[in-house]
Design an enzyme around this catalytic site. Structure first.
Site, short mmCIF file in Angstrom:
data_model
loop_
_atom_site.label_atom_id
_atom_site.label_comp_id
_atom_site.label_asym_id
_atom_site.label_seq_id
_atom_site.Cartn_x
_atom_site.Cartn_y
_atom_site.Cartn_z
N LEU A 44 0.73 -1.31 -0.04
CA LEU A 44 0.03 -0.19 -0.08
C LEU A 44 0.80 1.25 0.01
O LEU A 44 1.89 1.13 0.41
CB LEU A 44 -0.92 -0.28 1.20
CG LEU A 44 -1.86 -1.02 1.25
CD1 LEU A 44 -2.78 -0.67 2.79
CD2 LEU A 44 -2.92 -0.92 -0.19
N GLY A 186 9.01 21.15 -14.79
CA GLY A 186 7.85 21.52 -13.87
C GLY A 186 8.52 21.03 -12.43
O GLY A 186 9.59 20.89 -12.38
N HIS A 447 10.84 35.03 17.14
CA HIS A 447 12.19 35.59 16.44
C HIS A 447 13.54 34.85 17.13
O HIS A 447 13.40 34.48 18.36
CB HIS A 447 12.25 37.04 17.25
CG HIS A 447 13.38 37.81 16.54
ND1 HIS A 447 13.75 38.05 15.13
CD2 HIS A 447 14.50 38.13 17.19
CE1 HIS A 447 14.73 38.82 15.22
NE2 HIS A 447 15.12 38.76 16.30
P1 NAI Z 1 4.25 19.82 -14.44
O1 NAI Z 1 2.88 19.96 -15.28
O2 NAI Z 1 4.61 20.37 -13.33
O3 NAI Z 1 5.52 20.25 -15.72
C1 NAI Z 1 5.41 19.74 -17.02
C2 NAI Z 1 6.57 20.68 -17.60
O4 NAI Z 1 6.72 20.21 -19.04
C3 NAI Z 1 5.58 21.93 -17.99
O5 NAI Z 1 6.42 23.12 -17.66
C4 NAI Z 1 5.59 21.99 -19.58
O6 NAI Z 1 5.50 23.33 -20.24
C5 NAI Z 1 6.61 21.15 -20.01
N1 NAI Z 1 6.52 20.43 -21.29
C6 NAI Z 1 5.27 19.70 -21.70
N2 NAI Z 1 5.65 19.15 -22.86
C7 NAI Z 1 6.84 19.53 -23.23
C8 NAI Z 1 7.87 19.21 -24.28
N3 NAI Z 1 7.49 18.44 -25.52
N4 NAI Z 1 9.06 19.78 -24.35
C9 NAI Z 1 9.43 20.60 -23.39
N5 NAI Z 1 8.88 20.90 -22.06
C10 NAI Z 1 7.54 20.36 -22.24
O7 NAI Z 1 4.48 18.05 -14.60
P2 NAI Z 1 5.39 17.16 -13.93
O8 NAI Z 1 6.81 17.78 -13.42
O9 NAI Z 1 5.62 16.20 -14.71
O10 NAI Z 1 4.74 16.76 -12.67
C11 NAI Z 1 3.43 15.96 -12.60
C12 NAI Z 1 2.66 16.36 -11.73
O11 NAI Z 1 3.11 15.53 -10.41
C13 NAI Z 1 2.76 17.90 -11.03
O12 NAI Z 1 1.92 18.74 -11.74
C14 NAI Z 1 2.13 17.66 -9.77
O13 NAI Z 1 0.93 17.64 -9.63
C15 NAI Z 1 2.86 16.43 -9.27
N6 NAI Z 1 4.12 16.55 -8.39
C16 NAI Z 1 4.08 17.11 -7.38
C17 NAI Z 1 5.14 17.04 -6.78
C18 NAI Z 1 5.10 18.04 -5.36
O14 NAI Z 1 3.87 18.49 -4.64
N7 NAI Z 1 6.19 18.35 -4.91
C19 NAI Z 1 6.61 16.84 -7.11
C20 NAI Z 1 6.34 16.03 -8.46
C21 NAI Z 1 5.17 15.91 -9.15
#
Ligand code: NAI
Length: 471
Positions: A44, A186, A447
């Site tokens: 899980l 991202g 602080h």
């Molecule tokens: P993301 O949506 O954060 O970023 C993806 C990026 O890839 C965007 O900036 C987009 O413009 C770019 N992109 C898309 N197609 C492309 C291409 N052909 N060439 C170059 N760039 C391109 O997605 P990511 O980083 O994959 O994460 C997915 C999800 O996972 C996030 O939206 C989040 O919800 C979750 N996540 C959360 C984390 C946290 O809370 N710390 C950590 C990792 C993921």
């Protein structure tokens, strides 16, 4: 009965054991609902525990240690060049994952939540078929779909699957590639890019849009980008990926930036271009559940789908795809099923990028507010004026409060700096309590702590912050 033909019955069946599903199952069990949870994985915990949030945080911890040790030289402490024993790093990460997964299993057992291994597929609104398990079918009074999401892939013609890895592959840390290309700037690309860069890989990031981390305000992303620029080989925004192909020596990638073409060879290519909901191959067409054009299951405030016995939570039920949002929805759905009054209506959901510096925000961003034509007042406090930040040698942070111009009610907060992800919780509570900038400004903060920057940013909304000259 013949094994493989068993049918079980349960009051609640939760499909998916991630931080949405297991939280829903535990809450339901605590409320006296006979609950079973099914997951195709052996443990899980879901992607979050096994191959997402948790292992990435373990690796980021190691990465931050390496960079902080290097930076200690400026503070008068010099360590030698680190030796990275990648198998030990991997073992540490796996131990972290195992301890948490074991903990979740123990909690399930103590609550008498039945854990079933296998892949569930709806046959109708009351039944799922189980593939790969010792039970053939489960009949339920209610079900919660918590199947999460998976990494999006780029078209095979652009980046063939055999020459790239996704976040799960990167988190395996099989070895340290000398060169790594990260496609997508991202959350995942930047967290994992920073891990590999800190451990010694030469990392290049290509992002299609004109800046990194487009979900948050540019001024919040800037200190992180500045640090990443020093750690990475190159960061290209407005980059257009043209082709990738595996050669005997690595992956040859072609991309262009502002008309300039690049052709480079990388040892490894990480694709992190977003995630997509796992709503397909679930047999949902045999129910009345509605899936929208983006693949998300449509739900009401109780997280009930159009099929009133079936609920959906977490990544499969819409953005933001964040573990803590899934957990909250799980609690709401479990309480609704148990007959309690419950609704999912958060005032704010925090988002955190766990890089160094961390970037965290909640509520409206400045860009959102301006786009919506909301009249706002912004208070910013640069960490260069924070005693604690100076004492840590980290003045690159910034805290920003966005408030309604008339009422001064806090509409959004953004923080960039070490531990911003911990600091943002106060802002989320402030928003849940409908606090004004004055409430934050009048709250006595310890602080010296970086949390004072929230108080000072709120003071700045009101016109003047003690440690900053009046605008
Ligand atoms: P993301 O949506 O954060 O970023 C993806 C990026 O890839 C965007 O900036 C987009 O413009 C770019 N992109 C898309 N197609 C492309 C291409 N052909 N060439 C170059 N760039 C391109 O997605 P990511 O980083 O994959 O994460 C997915 C999800 O996972 C996030 O939206 C989040 O919800 C979750 N996540 C959360 C984390 C946290 O809370 N710390 C950590 C990792 C993921």
């Amino acid at each position: 009965m013949v094994v493989g033909e068993l049918t079980e019955e349960t009051d609640l069946l939760v499909i998916g054991g991630g931080p949405g599903g297991y939280v829903a199952a535990f809450r339901a069990a605590d409320l006296g609902v006979r609950t079973a949870i099914i997951d195709e994985a052996a443990e899980l915990g879901g992607v979050c525990l096994r191959e997402g949030c948790i292992p990435s945080k373990a690796l980021l911890h190691v990465a931050h240690l390496v960079s902080h040790a290097a930076e200690a030289e400026k503070l008068g402490v010099t360590f030698g060049k680190p030796t990275i024993q990648i198998e030990k790093v991997r073992a540490f990460k796996q131990d972290v994952v195992k301890r948490l997964c074991d903990g979740v299993s123990t909690l399930a057992g103590k609550r008498n939540v039945r854990v079933i291994r296998g892949r569930a597929r709806f046959e109708d609104s009351r039944t799922v078929r189980v593939d790969g398990g010792e039970i053939a079918r489960i009949k339920f009074k209610h079900a919660i779909v918590a199947t999460g999401s998976r990494p999006k892939r780029l078209p095979e013609s652009l980046v063939p699957a055999d020459c790239c890895i996704d976040s799960s592959g990167a988190l395996e840390v099989r070895d340290l590639p000398a060169t790594l290309l990260v496609i997508g700037g991202g959350y995942i690309g930047l967290e994992l890019g920073q891990v590999y860069a800190s451990l010694g890989s030469r990392v290049t990031v290509v992002e299609a849009l004109d800046r990194l981390l487009t979900g948050c305000d540019d001024d919040l992303a800037r200190p992180l980008v500045a640090r990443l620029k020093k750690q990475c080989e190159a960061i290209h925004t407005s980059a257009k990926l043209e082709s990738a192909k595996a050669t005997g020596k690595g992956v040859e990638v072609q991309y262009s930036v502002g008309g300039e073409r690049h052709k480079e060879l990388f040892d490894r290519v990480l694709v992190s271009v977003g995630r997509q909901p796992n709503s397909d191959n679930l047999g949902l067409e045999t129910t009345k559940v509605v899936v929208n054009a983006r693949g998300f299951i449509e739900v009401d405030p109780q997280r009930r789908t159009a099929d009133k016995r079936i609920y959906a939570i977490g990544d499969v039920a819409g953005d933001p795809m964040l573990a803590h949002k899934a957990s909250r929805e799980g609690i709401v759905a479990a309480e609704a099923i148990a007959g309690h009054a419950a609704a999912y209506d958060p005032a704010a959901i925090p988002a955190v990028v766990y890089t160094d510096p961390e970037v965290a925000w909640c509520g409206l961003t400045e860009a959102d507010a301006r786009q919506k034509g909301i009249e706002i007042e912004i208070g910013k406090f640069a960490w260069g004026a924070s005693g604690r930040a100076i004492a840590m040698g980290r003045t690159d942070g910034m805290t920003k409060v966005i408030a309604d111009k008339k009422s001064r009610r806090v509409l959004g907060v953004g923080i960039v700096g070490p531990h911003a992800g911990d600091l943002i919780a106060e802002a989320v509570l402030a928003m849940e309590m409908a606090a004004t900038a004055e409430d934050l400004a009048m709250t006595i903060h310890p602080h010296p702590a970086t949390s004072e920057t929230l108080m000072e940013a709120a003071e700045s909304v009101l016109g003047s912050a003690i440690h900053m000259l009046k605008r």
